[in-house]
Design an enzyme around this catalytic site. Structure first.
Site, short mmCIF file in Angstrom:
data_model
loop_
_atom_site.label_atom_id
_atom_site.label_comp_id
_atom_site.label_asym_id
_atom_site.label_seq_id
_atom_site.Cartn_x
_atom_site.Cartn_y
_atom_site.Cartn_z
N ASP A 140 -1.30 -0.94 6.17
CA ASP A 140 -1.48 -0.27 7.46
C ASP A 140 -2.93 -0.19 7.91
OD1 ASP A 140 -2.00 1.68 5.36
OD2 ASP A 140 -2.05 3.18 6.95
N ASP B 67 0.87 -1.16 0.00
CA ASP B 67 0.00 0.00 0.00
C ASP B 67 0.93 1.22 0.00
OD1 ASP B 67 -2.46 1.54 0.44
OD2 ASP B 67 -1.67 1.85 2.47
#
Length: 195
Positions: A170, A14
């Site tokens: 995350d 990400d």
């Protein structure tokens, strides 16, 4: 940041909050942008919705708060505001160490709910754009995280089986998407939980 056991043929990252320590800056950009329309976006909700495309966030805020914010206009303003703040963004140290260690040995992809322009700007600001073989961004897939489509698309573009990919994420949405794709994942701690 320890990695799970196993042999992995690709790393999927990400961007915001994972490679780039950009979530606090994104939150400020969101608050400044939404103030124009009188929308409320708490920090708790912002982090809970991490990984979602901007247009989905604006659409859901409209629905929740009975607003009629112009989705494309709000999204464009949020991106412009964030881009102005990019010089404040640094790389997440533990993730950067894995990028530096594995670069050239393992192919990388960025898999983000942000637009390609935003991801490109963040990676360019960090001097990391050339490290990534594939970028899968908002607009490249139909169903965003927590659906697995974006991760499966990245694995396909890299020519690597999903179970041979390691995801760095995350957010809860991102971790759920990785699990749904059949991929191992490393949870990157939020800025509040990093030592």
């Amino acid at each position: 940041m320890p990695l799970p056991e196993g042999i992995f043929d690709a790393y999927l990252f990400d961007c915001d909050g994972t490679i780039a320590d950009s979530m606090p800056v994104h939150f400020v950009a969101w608050r400044q942008t939404l103030a124009t329309w009188g929308a409320d976006f708490t920090e708790e909700q912002f982090y809970a919705w991490g990984g979602r495309p901007i247009v989905d966030i604006v659409t859901d805020l409209n629905s929740q708060q009975g607003l009629t914010m112009p989705v494309a206009e709000v999204a464009a303003l949020q991106e412009r505001t964030f881009h102005e703040m990019l010089p404040q963004v640094k790389a997440v140290p533990g993730v950067l160490a894995h990028i530096e260690d594995a670069y050239g040995r393992v192919p990388f992809a960025v898999v983000s709910g942000s637009t390609r322009a935003s991801v490109t700007a963040s990676l360019t600001a960090l001097g990391l754009l050339d490290r990534f073989d594939v970028m899968v961004c908002a607009g490249d897939y139909t169903l965003g995280k927590p659906e697995p489509e974006c991760f499966l698309l990245a694995a396909s573009k890299l020519g690597v089986a999903p179970d041979r990919c390691l995801v760095f994420e995350d957010t809860d949405y991102g971790m759920r998407a990785a699990a749904a794709a059949g991929m191992a994942a490393v949870r990157v701690p939020s800025p509040l939980n990093r030592s």
